[in-house]
Design a protein around this motif. Structure first.
Motif, PDB file in Angstrom:
ATOM      1  N   ARG A 240       0.831  -1.208   0.000  1.00  0.00           N
ATOM      2  CA  ARG A 240       0.000   0.000   0.000  1.00  0.00           C
ATOM      3  C   ARG A 240       0.870   1.266   0.000  1.00  0.00           C
ATOM      4  N   LYS A 241       1.972   1.232   0.740  1.00  0.00           N
ATOM      5  CA  LYS A 241       2.840   2.408   0.844  1.00  0.00           C
ATOM      6  C   LYS A 241       3.470   2.783  -0.495  1.00  0.00           C
ATOM      7  N   ILE A 242       3.696   1.807  -1.352  1.00  0.00           N
ATOM      8  CA  ILE A 242       4.294   2.120  -2.657  1.00  0.00           C
ATOM      9  C   ILE A 242       3.248   2.091  -3.770  1.00  0.00           C
ATOM     10  N   GLY A 243       1.966   2.164  -3.384  1.00  0.00           N
ATOM     11  CA  GLY A 243       0.894   2.269  -4.365  1.00  0.00           C
ATOM     12  C   GLY A 243       0.576   0.985  -5.090  1.00  0.00           C
ATOM     13  N   THR A 266       2.425 -11.343  -6.352  1.00  0.00           N
ATOM     14  CA  THR A 266       3.022 -10.279  -7.150  1.00  0.00           C
ATOM     15  C   THR A 266       2.505  -8.926  -6.693  1.00  0.00           C
ATOM     16  N   LEU A 267       3.404  -7.956  -6.628  1.00  0.00           N
ATOM     17  CA  LEU A 267       2.983  -6.583  -6.387  1.00  0.00           C
ATOM     18  C   LEU A 267       2.546  -5.967  -7.716  1.00  0.00           C
ATOM     19  N   VAL A 268       1.337  -5.412  -7.729  1.00  0.00           N
ATOM     20  CA  VAL A 268       0.764  -4.803  -8.929  1.00  0.00           C
ATOM     21  C   VAL A 268       0.361  -3.371  -8.598  1.00  0.00           C
ATOM     22  N   PRO A 269       0.761  -2.389  -9.413  1.00  0.00           N
ATOM     23  CA  PRO A 269       0.357  -1.006  -9.147  1.00  0.00           C
ATOM     24  C   PRO A 269      -1.168  -0.867  -9.118  1.00  0.00           C
ATOM     25  N   ARG A 270      -1.660  -0.027  -8.245  1.00  0.00           N
ATOM     26  CA  ARG A 270      -3.109   0.164  -8.133  1.00  0.00           C
ATOM     27  C   ARG A 270      -3.714   0.763  -9.400  1.00  0.00           C
ATOM     28  N   SER A 271      -2.895   1.321 -10.267  1.00  0.00           N
ATOM     29  CA  SER A 271      -3.390   1.856 -11.534  1.00  0.00           C
ATOM     30  C   SER A 271      -3.598   0.772 -12.582  1.00  0.00           C
ATOM     31  N   HIS A 272      -3.087  -0.432 -12.344  1.00  0.00           N
ATOM     32  CA  HIS A 272      -3.223  -1.522 -13.314  1.00  0.00           C
ATOM     33  C   HIS A 272      -4.629  -2.109 -13.252  1.00  0.00           C
ATOM     34  N   PRO A 273      -5.216  -2.492 -14.394  1.00  0.00           N
ATOM     35  CA  PRO A 273      -6.578  -3.056 -14.371  1.00  0.00           C
ATOM     36  C   PRO A 273      -6.736  -4.252 -13.443  1.00  0.00           C
ATOM     37  N   LEU A 274      -5.718  -5.083 -13.287  1.00  0.00           N
ATOM     38  CA  LEU A 274      -5.837  -6.264 -12.424  1.00  0.00           C
ATOM     39  C   LEU A 274      -5.938  -5.894 -10.949  1.00  0.00           C
ATOM     40  N   ALA A 275      -5.451  -4.701 -10.586  1.00  0.00           N
ATOM     41  CA  ALA A 275      -5.501  -4.295  -9.179  1.00  0.00           C
ATOM     42  C   ALA A 275      -6.927  -4.050  -8.711  1.00  0.00           C
TER      43      ALA A 275
END
Length: 429
Positions: A240-243, A266-275
């Motif tokens: 969460r801290k790195i988005g 896997t860490l996935v950016p919150r801007s990615h559709p899978l997030a």
């Protein structure tokens, strides 16, 4: 209208019951779509005395003699799961000229080529849309709609149980054991959740997806697999801290050197559709040369969604029986080498508890440099002054997985490093 097509059903669990019920409730519509009535001639089960009122199947149709049943059917639907006796029964059905519909990802991931070869030799359909992502139309687009395109990457959430768990941890801050227990109470997780939480369910599905996408035989044994049981609430907070959010992803890629397939948290950016895929939903993200980026989203499990995919295959196979034609055959012409995880290019998030003293950052950076791994970003967390420690959180640029593993191993031996407390792969940053 043509004479009835004889349908044999193997297994009558929640999905089998849903399929049997629809064969009765929607008999007229299904017959119109197929061009012939679909006649359920028997349901193979282990115990014929067990009441199954939810299936709507007359008791006299239940049988323990699955071999005779499949030998007398035009269409065989296998929903029993596992490797045996499913494999033997499907091969017997194919030998007798029956078209086969299955949702058995474990069998397809382990021994798909044997089934494909048998079906091709007898010129019968082998359909398995329900084996990956439930009701989501995914495999047929890969096999047919994108047959003229070059699929470069398949990345997705293909296990609803683990997505429910990780999503709930992200949204509530709860610990994994507590969310897993809740998932079991709600029916999202089995009493024995091993196949889901250890990644084996997604591993078999990744093998199927990679085989279809890259026209190369990929088995479950070729797929690197890590489950989610090591994910902590601290990992969720760091993400969460790195988005980012943590997702269990199946990732299949084509590179100049071959193809790779892997399953891991896997860490996935919150801007990615899978997030933004929540609860027990599935979603698969495709990257192709011509069509570009595509995403398939929907209910990936459950009785009704899976039955929808099974019935779609059943109608198509039945239609081929009536008017002629054949479903897509195995396409493994490319015969690309399947790469081990060590040769996969990826990025890492690494959390270190280090001694809070001068020169530590330089010595840590030297370890990365010694293995040709560059650091994309670094931040320092809260100092634990009472213990003389500081927290470092690093994200690397892409490098060979074997280089990143070697980097982590050397960091663990460094005198300045108290603990390597988290290691997670990163996609999309």
């Amino acid at each position: 209208m043509a004479k009835p097509l004889r349908v044999a059903l193997l297994g009558c669990g929640v999905v089998g019951s849903a399929v049997a019920r629809q064969l009765t409730d929607d008999a007229a519509d299904l017959a119109a779509r197929v061009g012939a009535p679909l006649e359920l001639i028997g349901v193979a089960v282990r115990d014929v005395t067990k009441p199954r009122p939810e299936s709507g199947v007359p008791p006299e149709l239940f049988t323990t003699d699955a071999e005779s049943l499949v030998s007398n059917a035009d269409l065989v639907v296998e929903l029993m799961g596992g490797l045996e006796p499913a494999r033997t029964l499907l091969l017997r059905a194919i030998e007798h000229g029956a078209a086969v519909i299955t949702a058995n990802k474990a069998l397809l991931g382990a021994d798909g080529p044997r089934l494909y070869a048998a079906a091709d030799a007898r010129n019968v359909d082998l359909s398995f849309e329900a084996s990956v992502a439930g009701a989501i139309p995914l495999l047929r687009p890969l096999r047919e709609s994108l047959a003229g395109d070059d699929v470069q990457r398949v990345m997705g959430i293909v296990n609803g149980t683990t997505n429910y768990i990780l999503d709930k941890m992200d949204r509530t801050g709860a610990a994994l054991p507590d969310v897993l227990a809740e998932a079991q109470e709600l029916g999202y997780a089995e009493a024995d959740p091993t196949a889901d939480v250890e990644g084996h369910d997604a591993q078999a599905k990744a093998a199927i997806l990679a085989s279809l996408a890259f026209h190369t035989r990929v088995s479950s044994d070729d797929v690197h697999c890590e489950g989610i049981m090591g994910i902590t609430d601290a990992d969720i907070r760091d993400a969460r801290k790195i988005g980012c959010v943590v997702k269990l992803l199946a990732i299949c890629e084509r590179t100049p050197d071959g193809v790779s397939a892997r399953v891991h948290p896997t860490l996935v950016p919150r801007s990615h559709p899978l997030a933004s895929v929540h609860d027990a939903f599935n979603a698969v993200f495709l990257e192709t040369a011509l069509a570009g980026e595509l995403m398939f989203y929907g209910k990936g499990a459950g009785a009704a969604p899976t039955a929808s995919a099974v019935l779609g295959d059943l109608v198509q196979a039945g239609r081929h029986r009536v008017v002629g034609g054949h479903g897509p055959r195995e396409s493994a012409y490319a015969e690309l080498p399947v790469l081990p995880i060590a040769r996969t290019q990826t990025s890492y998030f690494i959390r270190l508890d280090v001694l809070d003293r001068p020169g530590v950052l330089a010595r840590v950076a030297n370890v990365f440099g010694a293995h040709d791994v560059s650091i994309e970003s670094m931040r320092q967390g809260v100092r634990r002054s009472e213990e003389g420690l500081a927290i470092l959180q690093l994200v690397t640029n892409q490098a060979a997985d074997e280089s990143l593993v070697a980097t982590v191993e050397e960091l663990r031996k460094l005198d300045d490093v108290h603990e390597v407390s988290s290691v997670l792969r990163v996609e999309g940053m």
